[in-house]
Write a protein that holds these residues in place. Structure first.
Motif, mmCIF file in Angstrom:
data_model
loop_
_atom_site.group_PDB
_atom_site.id
_atom_site.type_symbol
_atom_site.label_atom_id
_atom_site.label_comp_id
_atom_site.label_asym_id
_atom_site.label_seq_id
_atom_site.Cartn_x
_atom_site.Cartn_y
_atom_site.Cartn_z
ATOM 1 N N GLN A 305 4.640 -14.222 -1.496
ATOM 2 C CA GLN A 305 4.332 -13.260 0.074
ATOM 3 C C GLN A 305 4.720 -11.986 -0.241
ATOM 4 O OE1 GLN A 305 4.944 -14.905 3.151
ATOM 5 N NE2 GLN A 305 6.790 -15.335 2.969
ATOM 6 N N SER A 306 4.839 -11.072 0.720
ATOM 7 C CA SER A 306 5.037 -9.266 0.548
ATOM 8 C C SER A 306 6.178 -8.850 1.080
ATOM 9 C CB SER A 306 4.025 -8.251 0.407
ATOM 10 O OG SER A 306 3.827 -8.716 1.435
ATOM 11 N N PHE A 307 6.962 -8.371 1.292
ATOM 12 C CA PHE A 307 7.937 -8.139 2.515
ATOM 13 C C PHE A 307 6.947 -7.616 3.914
ATOM 14 C CE2 PHE A 307 11.339 -6.077 4.443
ATOM 15 C CZ PHE A 307 12.866 -6.718 3.772
ATOM 16 N N GLN A 308 5.491 -7.040 3.512
ATOM 17 C CA GLN A 308 5.252 -6.385 4.781
ATOM 18 C C GLN A 308 4.478 -8.163 5.660
ATOM 19 O OE1 GLN A 308 3.710 -4.113 6.078
ATOM 20 N NE2 GLN A 308 2.229 -4.858 7.426
ATOM 21 N N GLN A 309 3.812 -9.426 4.541
ATOM 22 C CA GLN A 309 3.097 -10.016 5.066
ATOM 23 C C GLN A 309 5.163 -11.223 6.080
ATOM 24 O OE1 GLN A 309 2.359 -11.329 1.082
ATOM 25 N NE2 GLN A 309 0.130 -11.521 1.856
ATOM 26 N N THR A 310 5.614 -11.464 5.221
ATOM 27 C CA THR A 310 6.490 -12.287 5.798
ATOM 28 C C THR A 310 7.290 -11.382 7.169
ATOM 29 O OG1 THR A 310 8.131 -12.177 3.693
ATOM 30 C CG2 THR A 310 9.156 -12.769 5.420
ATOM 31 N N TYR A 311 7.350 -9.994 6.923
ATOM 32 C CA TYR A 311 7.435 -8.932 8.760
ATOM 33 C C TYR A 311 6.346 -9.714 9.223
ATOM 34 C CZ TYR A 311 7.738 -6.013 12.037
ATOM 35 O OH TYR A 311 8.092 -4.656 13.064
ATOM 36 N N GLU A 312 5.404 -9.744 9.098
ATOM 37 C CA GLU A 312 4.044 -10.055 9.910
ATOM 38 C C GLU A 312 4.542 -11.697 10.431
ATOM 39 O OE1 GLU A 312 2.093 -7.763 11.260
ATOM 40 O OE2 GLU A 312 1.738 -6.235 10.204
ATOM 41 N N ARG A 315 6.999 -11.865 12.625
ATOM 42 C CA ARG A 315 6.776 -10.912 13.750
ATOM 43 C C ARG A 315 5.311 -12.433 14.929
ATOM 44 N NH1 ARG A 315 4.075 -5.072 15.009
ATOM 45 N NH2 ARG A 315 2.518 -5.998 13.905
#
Ligand code: GTP
Ligand code: MG
Length: 411
Positions: A305-312, A315
């Protein structure tokens, strides 16, 4: 990919030169941490290594804990600029209880990694001009006892070995005889191995230096001595320590390993130490910190998983957590309101019953008062009636009265 042949000179073969020129322009930085007991010759060795005189004051032996002090210097050799940071331990090994002595050292190293990580995570980062204070090498000064390592040394080196490149050195090596030194070195190395302490190994993958590095790896720990004094040998002034029985020349390979250390640390492997710090030690710190912050390259199903996915995902989780908290708070509020309502109702009921009781008491009092009043009025009426009767009686008998009175007088 296809291999193509060039028909003539293009010019990208100058890329390494461009790199060198750029690096020279930017300058370099190198950070050394000296860990060792007070008075073991740390400052003298630094002066000897860089052939200069750094500012240093002797540390007292009375400190209640270990502290670290850093100084940064700008050095220049030919046209190469070097920003050198020397970090020294103060009061190391001076406490009765030495159990926590390694902690300030570990904390210092971590703090430098953290500062770099924070710069890296900034939106507007300036890594090119950022003063990188990550420790590239830790020179661990071993006391020249001839008896092997102290537990303080083993504990500290074990705590540091995955955070920094450790190069152990036997300090003040001129105080041990040659055969003793050989035994001491072997003992230290076997103790390090037995305790699983990983010390820095000079790299052997670059052909140009592989042979020399390989032979130098067998010389650990380097037995060094330093001096701030110079004596004349032939027509040259050399660093040396003079004793009644002779002279120890710092740069004489028959006297100590100072030259080997300088060759390995500064002239051959400085770049490898910088690189290992960045790609091994900093990488470990960065990974652990990011995992601590909740970031991961894999999701719960072990899929990338990408940084963006982890962040989403984080959140989303946070939002759910917040919603849950809000619901809980709302429920608690309703419960509290209900509790307060029942409390108020009960208070009202009690007030009402008190009021009723008081009303009853009041009515009773009033009735008693009315009765008393009535009795009083009756008595009053009775009195008035009796007065009138007395008056009528007295007016009726007034003549007789005089008589009576006369009679009485006569009497
Ligand atoms: P602190 O900063 O106070 O902890 O001391 P330090 O580890 O920096 O030691 P420093 O370099 O101040 O040296 C302490 C004393 O040891 C001085 O008197 C030095 O002359 C002496 N000294 C330094 N290096 C050597 C050495 O290689 N051999 C011997 N015999 N003495 C040394
Ligand atoms: Mg010092």
């Amino acid at each position: 990919m296809r291999n193509l042949k060039l028909a003539g000179h293009v010019g990208f073969d100058t890329l390494p030169d461009q790199l060198v020129s750029k690096s020279v322009q930017c300058g370099f930085n190198f950070n050394i941490l000296c860990v060792g007991e007070t008075g073991l010759g740390k400052s003298t060795l630094m002066d000897s290594l860089f052939n200069t005189s750094f500012e240093s004051n002797p540390s007292p032996h009375s400190l209640s804990g270990v502290k670290l002090k850093s100084h940064t210097y700008e050095l220049q050799e030919s046209n190469v600029k070097l920003k050198l940071t020397l970090v020294d331990t103060i009061g190391y090994g001076d406490q009765v209880n030495k159990e926590e002595s390694f902690k300030p050292v570990v904390d210092y190293i971590d703090a430098q990694f953290e500062a770099y990580l924070q710069e890296e995570l900034k939106i507007k980062r300036q890594l090119a001009t950022f003063h990188d204070t990550r420790i590239h090498v830790c020179l661990y000064f071993i006391c020249p006892t001839g008896h092997g390592l102290k537990s303080l040394d083993l504990v500290c080196m074990k705590k540091l070995d995955n955070k920094v490149n450790i190069i152990p050195v036997i300090a003040k090596a001129d105080t041990i005889s040659k055969p003793e030194l050989m035994r001491f070195k072997t003992k230290i190395m076997s103790e390090l191995a037995a305790n699983g302490v990983q010390i820095y190994q000079f790299p052997v993958d670059d052909e140009a230096v592989a042979e020399m590095n390989l032979s130098m790896n067998a010389h650990f720990p380097f037995a060094v001595c330093g001096s701030t004094d110079f004596i004349r040998v032939g027509n040259k002034m050399v660093r040396a320590r003079q004793y009644p029985w002779g002279t120890v020349q710092v740069e004489n390979e028959n006297h100590c390993d100072f030259v080997k250390l300088r060759e390995m640390l500064i002239r051959t492997n400085m770049e490898d130490l910088r690189e290992t710090t960045h790609i091994r030690h900093y990488e470990i710190y960065r990974r652990l910190r990011l995992e601590q912050m909740g970031f991961s390259d894999l999701d719960s199903d072990n899929k990338p998983q990408s940084f963006q996915q982890t962040y989403e995902h984080k959140r989303q989780l946070l939002r759910m957590e917040l919603q849950q908290k809000e619901d809980e708070m709302r429920q608690q509020f309703v419960i509290r309101v209900k509790e307060k309502e029942t409390e108020l109702k009960e208070a009202e009921k009690e007030l009402q019953s008190r009021f009723d009781r008081l009303k009853k008491e009041h009515a009773e009092e009033k009735r008693k008062l009315d009765e008393a009043k009535k009795r009083l009025e009756d008595n009053q009426n009775e009195l008035v009636k009796r007065r009138q009767q007395l008056l009528t009686q007295s007016t009726g008998t007034l003549g007789h009265g005089t008589l009576t009175l006369g009679k009485n007088k006569k009497k």
